[in-house]
Motif scaffolding. Sequence first.
Motif, short mmCIF file in Angstrom:
data_model
loop_
_atom_site.label_atom_id
_atom_site.label_comp_id
_atom_site.label_asym_id
_atom_site.label_seq_id
_atom_site.Cartn_x
_atom_site.Cartn_y
_atom_site.Cartn_z
N GLY A 27 -5.12 -1.72 2.16
CA GLY A 27 -4.45 -2.72 1.53
C GLY A 27 -3.17 -2.84 1.43
N THR A 28 -2.80 -1.74 0.66
CA THR A 28 -0.71 -1.16 0.60
C THR A 28 -0.55 -1.36 1.48
OG1 THR A 28 -1.90 0.63 -1.33
CG2 THR A 28 1.20 0.30 -0.29
N ILE A 29 -0.63 -1.22 2.70
CA ILE A 29 -0.32 -1.58 3.67
C ILE A 29 -0.20 -2.78 4.48
CG2 ILE A 29 0.30 -1.11 6.25
CD1 ILE A 29 -1.08 2.15 6.17
N LEU A 30 -1.09 -3.18 4.58
CA LEU A 30 -1.76 -4.92 4.63
C LEU A 30 -0.82 -5.84 3.40
CD1 LEU A 30 -5.38 -5.58 4.71
CD2 LEU A 30 -3.39 -5.64 7.02
N ALA A 31 -0.06 -5.56 2.57
CA ALA A 31 0.69 -6.20 1.47
C ALA A 31 2.07 -6.02 1.58
CB ALA A 31 0.55 -5.42 0.30
N THR A 32 2.49 -4.75 2.18
CA THR A 32 3.91 -4.44 2.45
C THR A 32 4.23 -5.34 3.65
OG1 THR A 32 3.79 -2.24 1.87
CG2 THR A 32 5.56 -2.84 3.43
N LEU A 33 3.43 -5.21 4.74
CA LEU A 33 3.21 -6.39 6.03
C LEU A 33 3.26 -7.84 5.68
CD1 LEU A 33 0.99 -4.75 8.56
CD2 LEU A 33 3.06 -4.51 8.46
N LEU A 34 2.65 -8.16 4.42
CA LEU A 34 2.65 -9.41 4.53
C LEU A 34 3.77 -9.48 3.77
CD1 LEU A 34 1.15 -12.14 3.95
CD2 LEU A 34 0.33 -11.32 1.40
N TYR A 35 4.45 -8.63 3.04
CA TYR A 35 5.89 -8.88 2.01
C TYR A 35 7.28 -9.23 2.62
CZ TYR A 35 9.12 -9.17 -1.55
OH TYR A 35 10.20 -8.69 -2.70
N PHE A 36 7.40 -8.20 4.04
CA PHE A 36 8.70 -8.29 4.89
C PHE A 36 7.73 -8.71 6.34
CE2 PHE A 36 8.96 -4.57 2.33
CZ PHE A 36 10.67 -4.82 1.95
N ARG A 37 6.76 -9.93 6.61
CA ARG A 37 5.94 -10.74 7.08
C ARG A 37 7.35 -11.16 8.03
NH1 ARG A 37 5.42 -13.48 3.30
NH2 ARG A 37 5.90 -15.89 2.44
N ASP A 39 10.51 -10.36 8.09
CA ASP A 39 11.53 -9.28 8.89
C ASP A 39 10.55 -8.42 10.21
OD1 ASP A 39 13.70 -9.05 6.90
OD2 ASP A 39 11.97 -8.98 5.85
N ILE A 40 9.69 -8.18 9.95
CA ILE A 40 8.84 -7.64 11.01
C ILE A 40 8.87 -8.14 12.34
CG2 ILE A 40 6.55 -7.28 12.25
CD1 ILE A 40 7.15 -5.82 9.25
N PRO A 41 8.72 -9.09 13.45
CA PRO A 41 9.56 -9.64 13.93
C PRO A 41 11.29 -9.31 14.66
CG PRO A 41 8.83 -11.37 13.26
CD PRO A 41 8.81 -10.39 12.07
N VAL A 148 13.27 1.79 2.46
CA VAL A 148 12.06 2.19 2.53
C VAL A 148 10.73 2.16 1.99
CG1 VAL A 148 11.63 2.75 0.10
CG2 VAL A 148 13.57 3.36 0.55
N PHE A 149 10.67 0.58 2.19
CA PHE A 149 9.22 -0.01 2.17
C PHE A 149 8.87 -0.38 3.46
CE2 PHE A 149 9.67 0.10 -2.58
CZ PHE A 149 8.83 0.55 -2.24
N LEU A 150 9.96 -0.66 4.87
CA LEU A 150 9.84 -0.13 6.14
C LEU A 150 9.02 1.09 6.50
CD1 LEU A 150 12.62 -2.82 7.22
CD2 LEU A 150 10.02 -3.45 7.13
N CYS A 151 9.64 1.69 5.91
CA CYS A 151 9.17 3.69 6.40
C CYS A 151 7.43 3.67 5.73
CB CYS A 151 10.32 4.48 5.97
SG CYS A 151 10.51 4.73 4.41
N SER A 152 7.67 2.84 4.78
CA SER A 152 5.69 3.46 4.48
C SER A 152 4.53 3.19 5.43
CB SER A 152 6.03 2.72 2.48
OG SER A 152 6.10 0.84 3.21
N ILE A 153 5.15 1.97 5.92
CA ILE A 153 4.24 1.69 6.62
C ILE A 153 3.55 2.04 8.52
CG2 ILE A 153 3.55 -0.71 8.32
CD1 ILE A 153 4.97 -2.19 7.23
N PRO A 154 4.02 3.41 8.91
CA PRO A 154 3.71 4.31 9.83
C PRO A 154 3.82 5.26 9.01
CG PRO A 154 6.69 3.79 9.79
CD PRO A 154 6.28 2.42 8.66
#
Length: 238
Positions: A27-37, A39-41, A148-154
Motif C-alpha cells: 500500500g505504501t509503495i502504491l501510494a508513493t508511485l501514485l504521488y510521483f506518477r 516523475d516516474i516516466p 528520499v521517497f523515490l528511493c523508498s520504492i526499490p
Amino acid sequence: KSHMALYQLWFGGGTPDVAYEFALHIGTILATLLYFRRDIPAVLRDRKLLAMLFLTTACLVLVYPFRHQAEDLLRSEIAIALGFFVLSGLLLAASRMHGMIEEAGVKQSFAVGIAQCFAVLPGISRSGVTSFGALASGMILPAAFRYVFLCSIPALSGVSAYELWHGLKHRGEPGVAALTVSIPVLLIGIVLSGVIGYFSLILLDRVFLKRKLAWFALYALLLSIVIFARPFIFANRT
C-alpha cells in the motif's frame, strides 16, 4: 515497524503476520508511485538517477548480516525508546540544514544509502533518517524530499519481498512471523496503508518546503519519553 512492535509489546497480539506487513508495504509503495506518477516516466529515462537509486538501495546489503539482531531489538521497549530519541535529534539537526545541490550524485546517494541502513534499528524512521542523510549531504529541500521517497520504492519492495519469502520458507518455525490473515483483511490493509501513505506524502511535502521537520522531532522525542516513563507510571499504580 517500531509502532507495530510497540502495539504488540503493550497490548499483546502474538506473532505479527508477515503477509499483513507485506500488504502494508505494498500500500505504501502504491501510494508513493501514485504521488510521483508524473516523475516516474522521467526517472525511468534518466540513467544517472537510476544508477544513483541503485547505489542507495545496494547499501542495504551492509545490514543483511545483522538482520536477526535488529529484529530482536524490536522486542525491547528501551531500544525502541532510544531509537526515537536519536531520531528526534537527527530530525532537529536536519531542520536547520541548508543545501545547494539540486540532484543526487554519488556522494548524496551513498549518504542516503548509509543512512537508510540505520532504519533497521528500532525507533529509527526510514524517511526520517534518509532525510537527514540527504540534507546533510548538501541537497536542497525539494530535491531531498523527491529523492528520499523515490528511493523508498526499490528499498521497500526488496525488503518486503524478502520478508514474505522468508516467512513462506520457514512457515511454522518458532520465532517466524505467522501467515494467518485472510485475503479480505490483506486487501483492506493495502487500501488503508495506501490512502494514509498518500496523504502522509502530501503532509510531508509541505513540511519539507516549510522547514517544519522540527515538529516530527518533537513527536519522536515525546514518544521516547512516554516509552521510558511507562514502566514507572504503571509501577506506581500497583
